[in-house]
Design a protein around this motif. Structure first.
Motif, PDB file in Angstrom:
ATOM      1  N   PHE A 234      21.395  16.875 -38.305  1.00 17.41           N
ATOM      2  CA  PHE A 234      20.724  17.493 -37.161  1.00 17.41           C
ATOM      3  C   PHE A 234      21.598  18.577 -36.531  1.00 17.41           C
ATOM      4  CE2 PHE A 234      20.372  17.479 -32.507  1.00 17.41           C
ATOM      5  CZ  PHE A 234      19.072  17.903 -32.338  1.00 17.41           C
ATOM      6  N   LEU A 235      22.873  18.301 -36.326  1.00 19.28           N
ATOM      7  CA  LEU A 235      23.769  19.263 -35.674  1.00 19.28           C
ATOM      8  C   LEU A 235      23.972  20.514 -36.531  1.00 19.28           C
ATOM      9  CD1 LEU A 235      26.463  16.828 -34.205  1.00 19.28           C
ATOM     10  CD2 LEU A 235      24.611  17.983 -32.984  1.00 19.28           C
ATOM     11  N   VAL A 236      24.135  20.328 -37.850  1.00 22.67           N
ATOM     12  CA  VAL A 236      24.341  21.482 -38.731  1.00 22.67           C
ATOM     13  C   VAL A 236      23.074  22.328 -38.802  1.00 22.67           C
ATOM     14  CG1 VAL A 236      24.794  22.195 -41.111  1.00 22.67           C
ATOM     15  CG2 VAL A 236      26.149  20.371 -40.074  1.00 22.67           C
ATOM     16  N   ILE A 237      21.916  21.689 -38.856  1.00 25.61           N
ATOM     17  CA  ILE A 237      20.647  22.437 -38.877  1.00 25.61           C
ATOM     18  C   ILE A 237      20.513  23.280 -37.611  1.00 25.61           C
ATOM     19  CG2 ILE A 237      18.131  22.173 -38.764  1.00 25.61           C
ATOM     20  CD1 ILE A 237      19.290  21.728 -41.556  1.00 25.61           C
ATOM     21  N   LYS A 238      20.888  22.710 -36.472  1.00 26.48           N
ATOM     22  CA  LYS A 238      20.844  23.463 -35.216  1.00 26.48           C
ATOM     23  C   LYS A 238      21.869  24.589 -35.222  1.00 26.48           C
ATOM     24  CE  LYS A 238      17.617  21.527 -32.714  1.00 26.48           C
ATOM     25  NZ  LYS A 238      16.416  22.327 -32.327  1.00 26.48           N
ATOM     26  N   LEU A 239      23.083  24.323 -35.735  1.00 26.96           N
ATOM     27  CA  LEU A 239      24.133  25.340 -35.777  1.00 26.96           C
ATOM     28  C   LEU A 239      23.732  26.521 -36.649  1.00 26.96           C
ATOM     29  CD1 LEU A 239      27.095  26.216 -35.177  1.00 26.96           C
ATOM     30  CD2 LEU A 239      27.751  24.966 -37.241  1.00 26.96           C
ATOM     31  N   LEU A 240      23.095  26.241 -37.773  1.00 27.42           N
ATOM     32  CA  LEU A 240      22.680  27.295 -38.694  1.00 27.42           C
ATOM     33  C   LEU A 240      21.371  27.971 -38.265  1.00 27.42           C
ATOM     34  CD1 LEU A 240      23.492  25.593 -42.124  1.00 27.42           C
ATOM     35  CD2 LEU A 240      24.828  27.296 -40.888  1.00 27.42           C
ATOM     36  N   LYS A 241      20.787  27.480 -37.161  1.00 26.30           N
ATOM     37  CA  LYS A 241      19.569  28.079 -36.578  1.00 26.30           C
ATOM     38  C   LYS A 241      18.433  28.169 -37.590  1.00 26.30           C
ATOM     39  CE  LYS A 241      22.116  30.704 -33.083  1.00 26.30           C
ATOM     40  NZ  LYS A 241      22.401  32.031 -32.507  1.00 26.30           N
ATOM     41  N   PHE A 242      18.157  27.018 -38.227  1.00 28.33           N
ATOM     42  CA  PHE A 242      16.991  26.974 -39.112  1.00 28.33           C
ATOM     43  C   PHE A 242      15.729  27.239 -38.290  1.00 28.33           C
ATOM     44  CE2 PHE A 242      19.731  25.707 -42.271  1.00 28.33           C
ATOM     45  CZ  PHE A 242      19.115  25.224 -43.424  1.00 28.33           C
ATOM     46  N   PRO A 243      14.788  27.980 -38.853  1.00 29.48           N
ATOM     47  CA  PRO A 243      13.565  28.291 -38.088  1.00 29.48           C
ATOM     48  C   PRO A 243      12.760  27.036 -37.776  1.00 29.48           C
ATOM     49  CG  PRO A 243      13.319  28.948 -40.387  1.00 29.48           C
ATOM     50  CD  PRO A 243      14.759  28.571 -40.209  1.00 29.48           C
ATOM     51  N   MET A 244      12.238  26.962 -36.567  1.00 26.40           N
ATOM     52  CA  MET A 244      11.420  25.832 -36.160  1.00 26.40           C
ATOM     53  C   MET A 244      10.035  25.920 -36.803  1.00 26.40           C
ATOM     54  SD  MET A 244      13.623  24.462 -34.089  1.00 26.40           S
ATOM     55  CE  MET A 244      12.853  23.360 -32.936  1.00 26.40           C
ATOM     56  N   VAL A 245       9.463  24.761 -37.092  1.00 21.67           N
ATOM     57  CA  VAL A 245       8.104  24.730 -37.647  1.00 21.67           C
ATOM     58  C   VAL A 245       7.119  25.149 -36.557  1.00 21.67           C
ATOM     59  CG1 VAL A 245       6.305  23.239 -38.596  1.00 21.67           C
ATOM     60  CG2 VAL A 245       8.682  22.953 -39.331  1.00 21.67           C
ATOM     61  N   ARG A 246       6.265  26.097 -36.884  1.00 18.41           N
ATOM     62  CA  ARG A 246       5.311  26.610 -35.891  1.00 18.41           C
ATOM     63  C   ARG A 246       3.951  25.958 -36.099  1.00 18.41           C
ATOM     64  NH1 ARG A 246       7.426  30.735 -33.159  1.00 18.41           N
ATOM     65  NH2 ARG A 246       9.247  31.808 -34.041  1.00 18.41           N
ATOM     66  N   TYR A 247       3.278  25.689 -35.008  1.00 15.69           N
ATOM     67  CA  TYR A 247       1.946  25.085 -35.034  1.00 15.69           C
ATOM     68  C   TYR A 247       0.961  26.044 -34.376  1.00 15.69           C
ATOM     69  CZ  TYR A 247       4.487  20.808 -36.147  1.00 15.69           C
ATOM     70  OH  TYR A 247       5.294  19.886 -36.736  1.00 15.69           O
ATOM     71  N   VAL A 248      -0.241  26.113 -34.957  1.00 20.71           N
ATOM     72  CA  VAL A 248      -1.268  27.006 -34.399  1.00 20.71           C
ATOM     73  C   VAL A 248      -1.605  26.591 -32.972  1.00 20.71           C
ATOM     74  CG1 VAL A 248      -3.631  27.838 -34.675  1.00 20.71           C
ATOM     75  CG2 VAL A 248      -2.195  27.447 -36.701  1.00 20.71           C
ATOM     76  N   ASN A 249      -1.713  25.335 -32.753  1.00 22.25           N
ATOM     77  CA  ASN A 249      -2.019  24.798 -31.428  1.00 22.25           C
ATOM     78  C   ASN A 249      -0.727  24.741 -30.608  1.00 22.25           C
ATOM     79  OD1 ASN A 249      -2.632  23.206 -29.185  1.00 22.25           O
ATOM     80  ND2 ASN A 249      -4.191  22.040 -30.319  1.00 22.25           N
ATOM     81  N   SER A 250      -0.640  25.577 -29.564  1.00 23.87           N
ATOM     82  CA  SER A 250       0.581  25.628 -28.751  1.00 23.87           C
ATOM     83  C   SER A 250       0.831  24.301 -28.037  1.00 23.87           C
ATOM     84  CB  SER A 250       0.485  26.764 -27.724  1.00 23.87           C
ATOM     85  OG  SER A 250      -0.628  26.557 -26.859  1.00 23.87           O
ATOM     86  N   LYS A 251      -0.239  23.628 -27.651  1.00 17.58           N
ATOM     87  CA  LYS A 251      -0.075  22.333 -26.984  1.00 17.58           C
ATOM     88  C   LYS A 251       0.546  21.317 -27.937  1.00 17.58           C
ATOM     89  CE  LYS A 251      -2.670  18.930 -24.287  1.00 17.58           C
ATOM     90  NZ  LYS A 251      -4.019  18.552 -23.769  1.00 17.58           N
TER      91      LYS A 251
END
Length: 489
Positions: A234-251
């Motif tokens: 988790f920490l390495v993924i955050k450090l490397l700034k992996f793109p977040m999964v986007r959802y069509v529904n903002s909610k």
């Protein structure tokens, strides 16, 4: 300003200021160079393939077909290796175990808010754990040999080092996964270091023999490894700034983000608590061992006494009512004033202040079977004995020492019955050891306390007391025996 010869007149103050500015610029340049060097040396972002890393981690999550059979084979190999006490076989099982895939998937999915990947990872991880424990349980349940090998016992009591190994192993693993052209040797090394499979097999072993302490300790070790590998991912993924999964529904996106944050916190809190508890236990054990090395081990016996350091038992209970159990062997008891001194020194130590000191003395305790210790001493040292001759010599030495110790024991029950038969005026017979010293050497003296019947004549009891003492010295082949007369109530 110029002098009369037309030359510039520069004051010393101006020269000092220019020199200071130059030194400052040189220092700033040096700092910049060092910073640039360290940045190039430690930066892992420029050579990271985010898409390939994500695909590789996701590809290792599913548990079906080939992966399931590989897991079953690794379980059997690990179980056999643990049973045979073979480190090489256990390492082989670690290398082929596929357990690491879902754990990396859990850490990555939380880091990028991928709820679907998190669900798949948790489901496959749960199935793998259950199957591993069940297979190991069946193996140890029906396999005829169920020896408690050192490889098995090593997985039942995790400490702070296991926490650090899991965390830094997880860091190394996910960093190797993220690099363009994955470093396979690092993955294999992490599989060996974190050792996920052996603890699960040890859980199955503990359940098979009905030892819940073994099963619980091994599951605790496996939990530590799982949590800290996922946390490192988790920490390495955050450090490397992996793109977040986007959802069509903002909610839905906001809900998933909150859930991922809650899961991350839920992992970090027990990880922090686990680290703190393991650290405290490690500090307790360190101080306890220092106390034993400085106070107990140097104690000198005058007779056949011996401190069995290999059987020292340290039980940590979160700082409250912890126990240090010391085992001694032989016919010489530890004086009460020595034990009181040891307890006083424990009270002065903040980490041992609330710890109970338990002394087990084999020569004075009928519940201790000394022959049991011969076998246990051999088991603890058999890896150091390289030949049959060494093993035989070791066992013969222990048996000889025990025979000498046994020869010094008083068969009090037989002695009391014989004394009662020979001396009709005898009302009560007692026996104890007297430890005395002339400040040059310490001696242990057997003392018999005798009480005569009230109606017995004094001149007769005096004669009987002398005869009884002479008889005891001859009967027990010990000239040190003394008689102490006690007045009847």
């Amino acid at each position: 300003m110029q002098d009369k010869f037309g030359q510039d007149n520069v004051t010393p103050t101006d020269n000092s200021q220019d020199s200071g500015d130059e030194v400052k610029k040189d220092f700033q340049g040096l700092l910049g160079s060092v910073k640039k060097f360290l940045s190039e040396l430690l930066d892992i972002r420029t050579n990271t393939d985010q898409d390939a890393t994500k695909e590789a981690i996701i590809a290792d999550i599913p548990f079906k077909g080939h992966t399931s059979w590989i897991l079953i084979c690794s379980i059997f190999i690990a179980s056999i290796g643990l049973n045979a006490n073979s480190t090489a076989v256990v390492i082989g099982a670690m290398l082929i175990s596929p357990l690491m895939g879902p754990i990396l998937g859990i850490g990555m999915s939380v880091g990028i808010n991928d709820i679907d990947t998190l669900k798949r990872s948790l489901k496959n991880f749960g199935v793998m754990v259950v199957l591993s424990v069940l297979t190991a349980f069946l193996f140890f349940k029906f396999f005829p040999l169920q020896d408690e090998s050192s490889e098995l016992l090593a997985r039942t009591a995790p400490d702070i080092r296991d926490v650090l190994i899991a965390f830094f192993g997880g860091l190394a693993l996910v960093i190797a996964r993220a690099k363009k052209g994955t470093i396979a040797s690092v993955i294999f090394g992490v599989a060996i270091a974190t050792a996920l499979m052996p603890p699960l097999c040890t859980v199955g072993f503990g359940l098979a023999i009905g030892n819940w302490d073994y099963a619980g300790g091994a599951m605790y070790l496996f939990t530590i490894n799982t949590i800290f590998i996922a946390l490192a991912t988790f920490l390495v993924i955050k450090l490397l700034k992996f793109p977040m999964v986007r959802y069509v529904n903002s909610k839905r996106r906001r809900l998933i983000a909150r859930l991922a944050s809650v899961v991350a916190i839920a992992v970090m809190i027990p990880a922090g608590i686990t680290f703190w508890n393991a650290l405290q236990e490690s500090l307790f054990r360190k101080q306890a061992n220092i106390f034993i090395d400085e106070n107990v081990a140097p104690y000198q016996f005058s007779g056949q006494g011996r401190f069995l350091e290999d059987f020292t038992d340290l039980e940590y209970n979160n700082g409250n009512n912890s126990i240090i159990e010391l085992v001694f062997m032989g016919n010489e008891a530890i004086p009460e004033n020595i034990i009181a001194t040891w307890r006083g020194k424990m009270t002065d130590n903040p980490r041992l202040k609330n710890t109970e000191l338990e002394i087990i003395q084999g020569g004075q305790n009928e519940e201790i079977d000394q022959l049991k210790y011969v076998n246990e001493l051999y088991e603890t040292q058999k890896n150091q004995l390289n030949s049959k001759d060494e093993k035989i010599a070791f066992l013969e030495g222990e048996l000889s020492r025990l025979n000498k110790s046994a020869s010094g024991q008083i068969p009090f029950k037989d002695i009391s019955l014989e004394a009662k038969t020979n001396y009709e005026n005898l009302s009560r017979l007692g026996y104890s050891y007297l430890i005395s010293t002339d400040f040059e050497k310490t001696d242990t003296i057997p003392v018999f306390e005798i009480t005569w019947k009230k109606e017995a004549r004094r001149n007769q009891t005096e004669k009987d007391a002398q005869k009884l003492q002479d008889w005891l010295k001859l009967r027990l082949n010990n000239d040190k025996i003394q008689i102490k007369e006690v007045i009847a109530d």
